[in-house]
Structures are given as structure tokens and as C-alpha cells.
Design a protein around this motif. Structure first.
Motif, PDB file in Angstrom:
ATOM      1  N   LYS A 147       0.837  -1.204   0.000  1.00 38.03           N
ATOM      2  CA  LYS A 147       0.000   0.000   0.000  1.00 38.03           C
ATOM      3  C   LYS A 147       0.873   1.257   0.000  1.00 38.03           C
ATOM      4  O   LYS A 147       0.697   2.154  -0.826  1.00 38.03           O
ATOM      5  CB  LYS A 147      -0.921  -0.001   1.222  1.00 38.03           C
ATOM      6  CG  LYS A 147      -1.815  -1.235   1.319  1.00 38.03           C
ATOM      7  CD  LYS A 147      -2.714  -1.204   2.530  1.00 38.03           C
ATOM      8  CE  LYS A 147      -1.975  -1.322   3.861  1.00 38.03           C
ATOM      9  NZ  LYS A 147      -1.257  -2.572   4.071  1.00 38.03           N
ATOM     10  N   SER A 148       1.827   1.291   0.934  1.00 37.23           N
ATOM     11  CA  SER A 148       2.704   2.468   0.995  1.00 37.23           C
ATOM     12  C   SER A 148       3.515   2.602  -0.284  1.00 37.23           C
ATOM     13  O   SER A 148       3.722   3.717  -0.789  1.00 37.23           O
ATOM     14  CB  SER A 148       3.658   2.341   2.176  1.00 37.23           C
ATOM     15  OG  SER A 148       2.949   2.161   3.363  1.00 37.23           O
ATOM     16  N   THR A 149       3.951   1.467  -0.815  1.00 37.22           N
ATOM     17  CA  THR A 149       4.734   1.501  -2.045  1.00 37.22           C
ATOM     18  C   THR A 149       3.925   2.107  -3.186  1.00 37.22           C
ATOM     19  O   THR A 149       4.439   2.932  -3.952  1.00 37.22           O
ATOM     20  CB  THR A 149       5.184   0.079  -2.412  1.00 37.22           C
ATOM     21  OG1 THR A 149       5.836  -0.495  -1.286  1.00 37.22           O
ATOM     22  CG2 THR A 149       6.126   0.095  -3.592  1.00 37.22           C
ATOM     23  N   GLY A 179       3.507  10.573   4.440  1.00 39.35           N
ATOM     24  CA  GLY A 179       4.016   9.200   4.474  1.00 39.35           C
ATOM     25  C   GLY A 179       3.976   8.633   5.881  1.00 39.35           C
ATOM     26  O   GLY A 179       3.353   9.185   6.783  1.00 39.35           O
ATOM     27  N   HIS A 180       4.686   7.509   6.041  1.00 40.08           N
ATOM     28  CA  HIS A 180       4.754   6.883   7.364  1.00 40.08           C
ATOM     29  C   HIS A 180       5.452   7.786   8.369  1.00 40.08           C
ATOM     30  O   HIS A 180       5.034   7.907   9.513  1.00 40.08           O
ATOM     31  CB  HIS A 180       5.549   5.577   7.273  1.00 40.08           C
ATOM     32  CG  HIS A 180       4.700   4.387   7.038  1.00 40.08           C
ATOM     33  ND1 HIS A 180       3.985   3.808   8.037  1.00 40.08           N
ATOM     34  CD2 HIS A 180       4.447   3.672   5.918  1.00 40.08           C
ATOM     35  CE1 HIS A 180       3.324   2.774   7.547  1.00 40.08           C
ATOM     36  NE2 HIS A 180       3.586   2.678   6.259  1.00 40.08           N
ATOM     37  N   ASN A 181       6.571   8.385   7.926  1.00 41.87           N
ATOM     38  CA  ASN A 181       7.322   9.255   8.830  1.00 41.87           C
ATOM     39  C   ASN A 181       6.615  10.586   8.966  1.00 41.87           C
ATOM     40  O   ASN A 181       6.046  11.099   8.011  1.00 41.87           O
ATOM     41  CB  ASN A 181       8.734   9.496   8.285  1.00 41.87           C
ATOM     42  CG  ASN A 181       9.587   8.269   8.429  1.00 41.87           C
ATOM     43  OD1 ASN A 181       9.519   7.585   9.439  1.00 41.87           O
ATOM     44  ND2 ASN A 181      10.369   7.969   7.403  1.00 41.87           N
ATOM     45  N   LEU A 238      -2.556   9.967   1.536  1.00 46.25           N
ATOM     46  CA  LEU A 238      -2.396   9.835   2.985  1.00 46.25           C
ATOM     47  C   LEU A 238      -2.106   8.388   3.355  1.00 46.25           C
ATOM     48  O   LEU A 238      -2.913   7.494   3.082  1.00 46.25           O
ATOM     49  CB  LEU A 238      -3.662  10.298   3.703  1.00 46.25           C
ATOM     50  CG  LEU A 238      -4.248  11.631   3.230  1.00 46.25           C
ATOM     51  CD1 LEU A 238      -5.548  11.923   3.956  1.00 46.25           C
ATOM     52  CD2 LEU A 238      -3.263  12.764   3.445  1.00 46.25           C
ATOM     53  N   ASP A 239      -0.959   8.164   3.975  1.00 48.73           N
ATOM     54  CA  ASP A 239      -0.582   6.814   4.369  1.00 48.73           C
ATOM     55  C   ASP A 239      -0.957   6.606   5.836  1.00 48.73           C
ATOM     56  O   ASP A 239      -0.326   7.166   6.724  1.00 48.73           O
ATOM     57  CB  ASP A 239       0.922   6.618   4.156  1.00 48.73           C
ATOM     58  CG  ASP A 239       1.264   5.149   4.011  1.00 48.73           C
ATOM     59  OD1 ASP A 239       0.404   4.317   4.333  1.00 48.73           O
ATOM     60  OD2 ASP A 239       2.389   4.853   3.576  1.00 48.73           O
ATOM     61  N   GLU A 240      -2.000   5.838   6.085  1.00 42.83           N
ATOM     62  CA  GLU A 240      -2.493   5.544   7.427  1.00 42.83           C
ATOM     63  C   GLU A 240      -2.693   6.814   8.262  1.00 42.83           C
ATOM     64  O   GLU A 240      -2.058   6.997   9.305  1.00 42.83           O
ATOM     65  CB  GLU A 240      -1.531   4.602   8.152  1.00 42.83           C
ATOM     66  CG  GLU A 240      -1.026   3.512   7.220  1.00 42.83           C
ATOM     67  CD  GLU A 240      -1.012   2.140   7.850  1.00 42.83           C
ATOM     68  OE1 GLU A 240      -1.199   2.057   9.063  1.00 42.83           O
ATOM     69  OE2 GLU A 240      -0.829   1.169   7.113  1.00 42.83           O
ATOM     70  N   PRO A 241      -3.575   7.694   7.818  1.00 42.56           N
ATOM     71  CA  PRO A 241      -3.738   8.969   8.529  1.00 42.56           C
ATOM     72  C   PRO A 241      -4.433   8.841   9.883  1.00 42.56           C
ATOM     73  O   PRO A 241      -4.286   9.706  10.724  1.00 42.56           O
ATOM     74  CB  PRO A 241      -4.580   9.808   7.571  1.00 42.56           C
ATOM     75  CG  PRO A 241      -5.338   8.817   6.771  1.00 42.56           C
ATOM     76  CD  PRO A 241      -4.463   7.606   6.650  1.00 42.56           C
TER      77      PRO A 241
HETATM   78 MG   LIG Z   1       2.539   0.882   4.882  1.00 44.70          MG
END
Ligand SMILES: [Mg+2]
Ligand SMILES: Nc1ncnc2c1ncn2[C@@H]1O[C@H](COP(=O)(O)OP(=O)(O)O)[C@@H](O)[C@H]1O
Lengths: 205, 248, 220
Positions: free
Chosen positions: A45-47, A85-87, A155-158
Motif C-alpha cells: 500500500k505504501s509503495t 508518508g509513514h514518517n 495519505l498513508d495511514e492517517p
Molecule cells: Mg505501509
């Protein structure tokens, strides 16, 4: 109201660490859509988000933003995109308000105070970010959503750092955004309010 | 002008098939030429009237030093090609050639030291050429080190390409600066390989051994590149066919 | 993010992290002190070697201060934000190095006359040293930036970075100390100064591009 935008993914092949994450994937989105990317942990997903925003390159295939190939006209996309992102991308030497000013140098004090209040960080304006927890840093990042005027949100896991109230404010903000013609692509494990009419993309390989 | 050769060269499959036909031949003709050149140079070429027999080390030293430079040049060009056209073969070339380049640079250093002992009375003198080769050796070490340190293969390929290009730009500057520095510090009496008017019997074996070493290293490089191609393309169908047909 | 807010942020970061810059400067001082203590304190040796000593110490100190330049931005995710900001990555990098250069070079130049005294460098030669430092150190920073960008994803990349970058520092060190030596023997040194300026200019063009490629490849 944002002018109408569109994002087309065409025949995308993604490979990461010698493993295919998706084969020949295509889909189209346009302003007013919310798209949720589904998949297990490590499904990519993030990729996929990073590929759409141009941080990573796909093995094959093209991402078109407003009809232009993003790998060639990256600027057109980057003018319009807000990517979380994640960070958290928060500088620990800056205070909370300074971090937001770094992204939005022209934002008024009131706007920043309001954005912080939505993510329950009122009163933290002058606190050095190094003194905050990971969850609080994450919420500073989310506060950017109340300051931005970019039409395309990735949005990555907001939702991870938010409590129930925070989740419902974010859902409200997203609803406002798409009703203004914005486009949102997000990944999350959470169920989203059904009234938002979420389109789903599944990563299953 | 037709660019098909360029695209062919960029295809690992095409290269592999080309190299399987040629690598052994190139390697063996290199060995033969190198042997002819060395035996001729070491045993039959006339003595140098100033330095006596010790000058004969140039039949090893000079080809090695030239080749060390050429390999780095190749590295830099390949790096440029990779950064601009993303040609798949370029990082394979860099990865395969860098250790060979380091090896020939080392040979040049050691042979230079052996030559230095009878000529200058010490194993090491800060001669311009020796110093340049030493720096070249360090540059190779940098390329090898970064290739091995970066776990992400895509990043490692980009990194060596960047180093290669930066090295390509810097190589002439480094060489010039070292030569200039050398004249500043010691007007050398004997320079390694400064032979005005070398007679034919002397430079012909030098030419042959240089050519021999070129082919020798080229053959080795092709063999190493073949292995690397197989390794990188092991999941593609043509490699599976190849292995089924010919074994490993 | 705008170029201005980025620049302001970098400046603020460096000013709040004064200790990092201080460390590089103290390191510089210590390397200089090693020579009189380790080799010879005689004015005859030192006055001849001073240029070389200061230049070697400065190169090492600059490598030290440039090495971790992108580490924090990489770890906290800010590099990703640079990439998607719509701003030009080479320009951002150039801004960042320029600020680093300013913050390190100014105190270094202030320290230089004191060190020149301690190393018995005559005043007229000291001016040549200053010229070489001002014109040569940009190249050291810019070349070091490439190494820093290449090794940003490595936890322990410092030694590797020194290994790949030091050979590229040689011409700058050679021409700088060459200019000082020429001045000491009463010869013209304009040529060397011009070469130093040329190397710095060339680095100004090459380094941001190469660093940007390296950073893009490292962020993934
Ligand atoms: Mg991820
Ligand atoms: N830096 C990396 N290098 C190689 N492979 C990676 C890297 N990061 C992630 N991966 C691989 O990519 C896959 C997808 O990762 P990711 O997109 O983060 O998954 P998700 O966000 O769906 O949990 C994972 O299976 C992981 O093995």
C-alpha cells in the motif's frame, strides 16, 4: 473549489525486493473521489502511494495526472499534491508552530491555532517538537490537512494517531475536501464512514 | 547513424549471447599476446643504456598503469550512460570491472615499487605516475566499498554510477594536479617510463604486452559480466531456457 | 514549503545546533595542534608546513561537518517532503550547502589568524592562506555533499564517506598548498588561485545534480 483534476493509473507493474506487488493494474480517479487502498501488511500500500507521488518508480506502466505522464511532468503533480508518508516529517529542533510554518510560511497565527486545535494540540504552539510523543508528532503532520489548499491528497495511514473525536474531524475535513472537487487516496485499516462513498482498490498478490 | 547497436548493447540477453561466443576467445588471445610481449620484452629486447636490465619492468608496469586508467574511464562513461539512459548493462559493467581495475592498479603499484628499488634505491618514491596510480587505486577502493556497503541494489547501482561520473570529471584534474605537485617537489632524475626515442625493438613488445593485457582483462570482464547478467536476470524466461539448454 | 521557508529553517536548525558546528571547529583546532606536538615545534618547520597543516585540518573538519548533513532529514522523513514539495531538489541542496559553508567558514576564518600566529606563518603569506580558504573550501563542501548524499541511508556511513571523498579533495589541497608555497618562495600564485576558483565553480554545477540523484535513489 478546485479545478477538475484526474489521476489515471495505467498498466502498472510494481516490483519490490524481487517480489511483484501488483501486476498490470489500472484505475482512474477524478476530483470528488476518495480511494482507499486495501491490502494486508506488506502488500504494498505504501509503495503504491510512493509510486503515484513519484518517490519510487514502477517496473512498468504509467501514472497520468491531468492527462500528463507524471514521470516526465513531475512538477505538475508536485504543485498539487500533499503527501503524508509513514514518517511524520517533523523537525525536532523546531517548535510545533515553526514546523507548520516551515510548510506554510504564509499561514496566519489563527489558522495555525485552529489546525492545532482540531488535532487536540492547542497550547503546544511553542513546545519544542523533541518533547512530543510519536503520536503527537503524527498529529502535527495531520494538522497540515487543515492548512493546505492542494487538491490531491495522498495519505498513508492517517487515522493511526487519532482518537475517536479526531477521526470524525478528519472524516469531516475529507468530506469538505472532496465536495470542493479534491481527490484523496489513502491507506488505512480502519473502516471509513460509509457516507463518504469510498472507492476501493485491492492489492492482493 | 543507426543506434541499434546501442540498444543491443543495453540488452542483457543480447550481451550474454554475444559474450558467450567471444569472451573465451578474447581472454585466450589476451593470454597469448601477453606472454609473447612479456617474454620478448623481458628476455630479448635490448638493454636500456642508462638503466640496464631493471627498465624491463616497464613491460608490466606501463600496460598495467594504462589499463588502470582506461578501466576507470570506462567506469565513468558507463556511469554517465546509466544516469542518462538507464541502460541496464552499465551497472553490470561497473560492478564487474571495478575489482579488475583495482587489481591492475595494484599490479602497476607493485611493479613500480620493484622498479624503484634498483633505480632510486627505495621501494617508494613520490613519482608523479606512481602517485597517480595510488590515487586511482584508492578511487577503485571507494567504488568497490560503496557497491558492497549498500544493501539496496538499485541504490548501489546509482551510487557507483554517481561516483564513476564524479571520478570521470575529476580524473584529469587529479592527474594534472599530481603532476604539477610533483614538479614542484622533485625534479626527478629518472622518471618511470619517460623514454624519448625508444627503438622499435623496445616499444614493439611493449605494444604487444599492452594489447595482451587489454584483451586479457576484457575477457575476464566479459566472463564476470556474464555471471552478473545471469544473477540479475535469473527470473526471466531467457535465462531459464539458456540454463536448460547449456547447463550452467 | 518555499525556498525562503526552507532556507530559514536550515539556518535556524544550524543556529540551534551550535554544538555540531563547534565540534567541527574544535576538531579542526585539535588536528592543527597535533603537528607541533607530534612532529616538531620549531618555527623553521612550522612556518613552512603551516599552510599544509591548516589545509589538511580544514579538509578533515569539513568532511566531519558535512557527513551527517542529510541524516536527520532522511530519518525523520523530511527528505521525502523535499522530493514532493514541487521545489527543485538541486536548488534545495545548494541552499543547504551554502548555509553550512557560511556557518562553518566564518568562525574558521576568525580562528585562522590565531592559528597562523601559533604556526609562525608570516602575515603576507597568511593573506594567501585566506584567499585559498575562501576560494577552495566551497569545493570541499560541495564534493563532500555528494558523499553525504550517497551514504545517507547507511547507519554507519561516515568512514565509507571519507574513503570515497578524500581522493577527490586532493587537487584542492594540492593547489591551495601550492599557492601558499609559491608565495613563500616569492613566486606568482595567481594561476593556482584561478584553478581553485575554477574547481569550486565546477563543483557548484556538478555537485547539486549528483547529490540530487543520490538522494532520490536513497529515499525509497
Ligand atoms: Mg505501509
Ligand atoms: N526498502 C525496501 N527494500 C526492499 N523491499 C521493501 C522495502 N520496503 C518495503 N519493501 C517490501 O515491499 C513490500 C510492501 O511494503 P509496503 O508498501 O510498506 O507495505 P504496506 O504499506 O502495504 O504494509 C513489503 O513486502 C516489503 O517486503
Amino acid at each position: 473549489m478546485h479545478s477538475s483534476i484526474s489521476l489515471n493509473i495505467s498498466n502498472l507493474w510494481i516490483e519490490r525486493g524481487e517480489r511483484y506487488l501488483c501486476k498490470d493494474m489500472s484505475f482512474s480517479l477524478s476530483g470528488g473521489d476518495i480511494c482507499k487502498i486495501n491490502g494486508e501488511n506488506g502488500a504494498g500500500k505504501s509503495t503504491l502511494l510512493k509510486i503515484i507521488v513519484g518517490i519510487l518508480s514502477p517496473l512498468e506502466g504509467t501514472v497520468y495526472y491531468n492527462g500528463e505522464d507524471v514521470s516526465i511532468h513531475r512538477d505538475l503533480l508536485h504543485q498539487d499534491v500533499l503527501y503524508l508518508g509513514h514518517n511524520s516529517a517533523i523537525k525536532s529542533v523546531f517548535s510545533v508552530a515553526e514546523n507548520l510554518r516551515w510548510y506554510f510560511p504564509n499561514a496566519s497565527d489563527e489558522a495555525i491555532a485552529y489546525a492545532l486545535s482540531v488535532v487536540s494540540l492547542s497550547g503546544y504552539e511553542e513546545t519544542p517538537s523533541s518533547q512530543l510523543s510519536a503520536g503527537q508528532k503524527r498529529r502535527i503532520t495531520l494538522a497540515r490537512l487543515w492548512l493546505t489548499d492542494k487538491p490531491l491528497w495522498l495519505l498513508d495511514e492517517p487515522f493511526t494517531a487519532l482518537d475517536v473525536q479526531g477521526v470524525s474531524s478528519l472524516e469531516k475535513r475529507m468530506r469538505d475536501h472532496i465536495s470542493n472537487g479534491g481527490l484523496i487516496i489513502l491507506t488505512t485499516h480502519q473502516d471509513i464512514d460509509a457516507s463518504l462513498n469510498v472507492k476501493e482498490i485491492n492489492l492482493t498478490l | 547513424m543507426s543506434w541499434t547497436w546501442f540498444h543491443k548493447l543495453g540488452s542483457p540477453k543480447w550481451f550474454f549471447q554475444f559474450a558467450s561466443r567471444w569472451s573465451l576467445g578474447v581472454f585466450l588471445s589476451g593470454v597469448v599476446l601477453l606472454l609473447i610481449g612479456l617474454v620478448w620484452g623481458l628476455a630479448f629486447a635490448p638493454e636500456d643504456y642508462q638503466q640496464g636490465n631493471s627498465f624491463r619492468i616497464i613491460y608490466i608496469h606501463v600496460p598495467a598503469a594504462i589499463l588502470a586508467q582506461s578501466c576507470y574511464l570506462g567506469l565513468g562513461v558507463a556511469g554517465f550512460v546509466f544516469l542518462v539512459w538507464q541502460m541496464k548493462m552499465a551497472p553490470i559493467f561497473i560492478k564487474s570491472v571495478a575489482p579488475l581495475g583495482a587489481l591492475v592498479a595494484l599490479i602497476a603499484l607493485v611493479s613500480g615499487a620493484i622498479w624503484g628499488k634498483p633505480t632510486w634505491g627505495t621501494w617508494w618514491v613520490w613519482d608523479a605516475r606512481l602517485t597517480s596510480v595510488l590515487v586511482l587505486f584508492l578511487l577503485y577502493m571507494g567504488v568497490i566499498a560503496i557497491q558492497n556497503s549498500l544493501e539496496d541494489k538499485i541504490l548501489a547501482d546509482k551510487a557507483v554510477a554517481v561516483i564513476g561520473v564524479v571520478g570521470l570529471i575529476n580524473l584529469p584534474i587529479i592527474k594534472y594536479s599530481v603532476e604539477w605537485w610533483n614538479t614542484l617537489h622533485q625534479p626527478a632524475t629518472f622518471k618511470l617510463t619517460e623514454k624519448p626515442a625508444m627503438p622499435m625493438e623496445m616499444w614493439l613488445p611493449l605494444l604487444i604486452s599492452s594489447l595482451g593485457l587489454y584483451l586479457f582483462i576484457a575477457g575476464l570482464a566479459m566472463l564476470r559480466m556474464q555471471t552478473e547478467v545471469l544473477n540479475r536476470e535469473r527470473r526471466s524466461s531467457w535465462v531459464k531456457e539458456e540454463v536448460l539448454k547449456n547447463g550452467i | 514549503m518555499t525556498y525562503f521557508s526552507f532556507t530559514k529553517g536550515e539556518l535556524l536548525t544550524l543556529l540551534r545546533r551550535k554544538q555540531d558546528t563547534m565540534n567541527a571547529l574544535i576538531f579542526f583546532l585539535m588536528v592543527v595542534i597535533l603537528f607541533p606536538l607530534g612532529v616538531s615545534p620549531s618555527p623553521e618547520f612550522l612556518s613552512v608546513a603551516a599552510g599544509g597543516i591548516i589545509w589538511c585540518a580544514a579538509s578533515l573538519a569539513i568532511l566531519m561537518s558535512v557527513e551527517g548533513m542529510f541524516k536527520e532529514d532522511f530519518n525523520d522523513g523530511c527528505l521525502e517532503q523535499w522530493l514532493v514539495s514541487g521545489l527543485s531538489l538541486p536548488v534545495l541542496i545548494l541552499l543547504k550547502v551554502s548555509i553550512h559553508w557560511l556557518i562553518v567558514i566564518v568562525p574558521l576564518l576568525i580562528m585562522a589568524p590565531i592559528l597562523a600566529q601559533m604556526l609562525f606563518l608570516p602575515m603576507d603569506i597568511f593573506y594567501v592562506l585566506l584567499q585559498t580558504l575562501i576560494l577552495g573550501t566551497p569545493a570541499l563542501f560541495l564534493i563532500g555533499t555528494i558523499g553525504s548524499a550517497l551514504t545517507v541511508s547507511l547507519r554507519h556511513g561516515a568512514v565509507l564517506m571519507l574513503l570515497i571523498i578524500i581522493p577527490f579533495y586532493l587537487p584542492v589541497i594540492i593547489f591551495s598548498t601550492g599557492a601558499i608555497r609559491a608565495a613563500q618562495s616569492g613566486m606568482l600564485y595567481d594561476g593556482q588561485i584561478a584553478i581553485l576558483a575554477a574547481i569550486s565553480l565546477a563543483s557548484l554545477v556538478v555537485s547539486p545534480i549528483m547529490s540530487a540523484i543520490s538522494i532520490k535513489a536513497s529515499v525509497s
